[in-house]
Design a protein around this motif. Structure first.
Motif, mmCIF file in Angstrom:
data_model
loop_
_atom_site.group_PDB
_atom_site.id
_atom_site.type_symbol
_atom_site.label_atom_id
_atom_site.label_comp_id
_atom_site.label_asym_id
_atom_site.label_seq_id
_atom_site.Cartn_x
_atom_site.Cartn_y
_atom_site.Cartn_z
ATOM 1 N N HIS A 219 1.973 6.351 -7.224
ATOM 2 C CA HIS A 219 1.269 7.952 -7.298
ATOM 3 C C HIS A 219 0.816 9.590 -7.163
ATOM 4 C CE1 HIS A 219 -1.794 4.839 -9.378
ATOM 5 N NE2 HIS A 219 -1.040 3.502 -8.784
ATOM 6 N N GLY A 220 2.195 9.471 -6.661
ATOM 7 C CA GLY A 220 2.664 10.637 -6.171
ATOM 8 C C GLY A 220 1.920 11.104 -4.705
ATOM 9 N N ILE A 221 1.736 10.510 -4.118
ATOM 10 C CA ILE A 221 1.318 10.747 -2.677
ATOM 11 C C ILE A 221 2.714 11.204 -1.915
ATOM 12 C CG2 ILE A 221 0.087 10.687 -0.393
ATOM 13 C CD1 ILE A 221 -1.315 10.638 -2.914
ATOM 14 N N THR A 222 2.611 12.641 -1.903
ATOM 15 C CA THR A 222 4.051 13.112 -1.074
ATOM 16 C C THR A 222 4.225 13.582 0.127
ATOM 17 O OG1 THR A 222 3.661 15.608 -2.207
ATOM 18 C CG2 THR A 222 5.511 13.912 -3.748
ATOM 19 N N GLN A 223 2.896 13.804 0.526
ATOM 20 C CA GLN A 223 2.212 14.525 2.510
ATOM 21 C C GLN A 223 0.919 13.857 2.801
ATOM 22 O OE1 GLN A 223 0.968 18.379 2.174
ATOM 23 N NE2 GLN A 223 2.068 19.178 0.890
ATOM 24 N N PHE A 224 1.207 12.939 3.878
ATOM 25 C CA PHE A 224 0.252 11.879 4.471
ATOM 26 C C PHE A 224 -0.198 12.433 6.250
ATOM 27 C CE2 PHE A 224 2.890 9.610 1.649
ATOM 28 C CZ PHE A 224 2.555 7.658 1.589
ATOM 29 N N ALA A 225 -1.260 12.953 6.023
ATOM 30 C CA ALA A 225 -1.344 14.051 7.098
ATOM 31 C C ALA A 225 -2.026 12.696 7.743
ATOM 32 C CB ALA A 225 -2.981 14.981 6.742
ATOM 33 N N TYR A 226 -1.596 13.282 8.975
ATOM 34 C CA TYR A 226 -2.586 11.496 10.204
ATOM 35 C C TYR A 226 -2.949 12.027 11.712
ATOM 36 C CZ TYR A 226 1.989 11.547 12.184
ATOM 37 O OH TYR A 226 3.261 12.237 12.543
ATOM 38 N N LEU B 67 0.651 -1.381 0.087
ATOM 39 C CA LEU B 67 0.120 -0.422 -0.092
ATOM 40 C C LEU B 67 1.046 1.307 0.057
ATOM 41 C CD1 LEU B 67 -2.289 1.474 0.076
ATOM 42 C CD2 LEU B 67 -2.224 0.865 2.611
ATOM 43 N N TYR B 68 1.800 1.276 1.183
ATOM 44 C CA TYR B 68 3.157 2.288 0.890
ATOM 45 C C TYR B 68 3.392 2.687 -0.659
ATOM 46 C CZ TYR B 68 5.699 6.102 2.374
ATOM 47 O OH TYR B 68 6.650 7.414 2.830
ATOM 48 N N ARG B 69 4.005 1.397 -1.155
ATOM 49 C CA ARG B 69 4.634 1.697 -2.019
ATOM 50 C C ARG B 69 3.914 2.654 -3.508
ATOM 51 N NH1 ARG B 69 3.934 -0.930 -6.419
ATOM 52 N NH2 ARG B 69 2.903 -3.103 -4.976
ATOM 53 N N LEU B 70 2.156 1.724 -3.260
ATOM 54 C CA LEU B 70 1.493 2.407 -4.457
ATOM 55 C C LEU B 70 0.959 3.471 -4.364
ATOM 56 C CD1 LEU B 70 -0.717 1.156 -6.553
ATOM 57 C CD2 LEU B 70 -2.168 0.731 -4.366
ATOM 58 N N LEU B 71 0.934 3.684 -2.663
ATOM 59 C CA LEU B 71 0.558 5.515 -2.569
ATOM 60 C C LEU B 71 2.030 6.262 -3.062
ATOM 61 C CD1 LEU B 71 -1.058 5.452 1.228
ATOM 62 C CD2 LEU B 71 -2.443 5.719 -1.150
ATOM 63 N N ARG B 72 3.110 5.755 -3.122
ATOM 64 C CA ARG B 72 4.229 6.780 -3.618
ATOM 65 C C ARG B 72 4.179 6.741 -4.909
ATOM 66 N NH1 ARG B 72 6.357 10.121 -2.610
ATOM 67 N NH2 ARG B 72 8.107 10.195 -3.089
ATOM 68 N N LEU C 56 1.711 3.252 7.933
ATOM 69 C CA LEU C 56 2.039 3.743 6.955
ATOM 70 C C LEU C 56 2.356 4.596 7.242
ATOM 71 C CD1 LEU C 56 -1.169 3.326 4.720
ATOM 72 C CD2 LEU C 56 0.528 2.995 4.075
ATOM 73 N N ILE C 57 1.472 5.259 8.787
ATOM 74 C CA ILE C 57 2.570 6.689 9.445
ATOM 75 C C ILE C 57 3.971 6.214 9.819
ATOM 76 C CG2 ILE C 57 2.123 7.604 11.767
ATOM 77 C CD1 ILE C 57 -0.260 7.305 11.531
#
Length: 173
Positions: A20-27, A13-18, A36-37
């Motif tokens: 696809h360009g996810i650069t900000q993880f708000a949590y 899941l983390y690899r997939l998010l990265r 993930l965090i």
């Protein structure tokens, strides 16, 4: 002979998010999102943004979008109620938005305080204009999140992926 362990669904899941360009993880800290965090905190190429309350994350993801980046809001189902007013910003401004929600109050729940919000999550998010996708099994997580990312990135929609207690396991009290 050394065997290499297959990646877990959380690593995938983390690899997939990265990818696809996810650069900000708000949590908001949550055991269901721990991998993930922790991975985002260790990754020098992303911003892991701790929140004091979930609605701040809606603003972070919206700000990322307006700044030309992509973000994701990681929250537990009990925090969905905190986001309702801010989700009107997403709906009104038609901001593509992704949130991953670890569910409580469903399969195997033993804490009576979790049922009310757990049962209200999906209809509440849908009422605010978000598409909800549920995932119950490890083998479905990447496929479901990839579908959500396409809906967000190419379709311009707002999507909540609900990571259910069948997937995460019910907490025992």
């Amino acid at each position: 002979m050394t065997t290499v362990a297959s990646p877990t669904w959380q690593e995938d899941l983390y690899r997939l998010l990265r990818e696809h360009g996810i650069t900000q993880f708000a949590y908001v800290p949550d055991a269901g999102h721990r991998h993930l965090i922790d991975t985002a905190l260790e990754d020098p190429e992303v911003h892991a943004i701790p929140l004091s309350t979930e609605e701040e994350g809606v603003g972070v993801v919206a700000g990322a979008y307006f700044g030309g980046e992509q973000g994701v809001l990681l929250m537990q189902s009990s925090g969905v109620g905190n986001t309702i007013n801010f989700l009107s910003l997403i709906q009104h401004c038609q901001i593509p938005f992704l949130t991953l929600v670890t569910m409580r109050g469903d399969y195997g729940e033993q804490n009576p305080w979790q049922f009310a919000m757990g049962q209200a999550v999906e209809p509440t998010l849908q009422a605010m204009g978000l598409i909800t996708l549920r995932t119950d099994a490890p083998e479905d997580v990447s496929r479901t999140v990839e579908a959500a990312l396409g809906m967000v990135n190419r379709g311009g929609r707002s999507v909540a992926v609900l990571l259910t207690q069948r997937l995460l396991g019910a907490k025992k009290f």
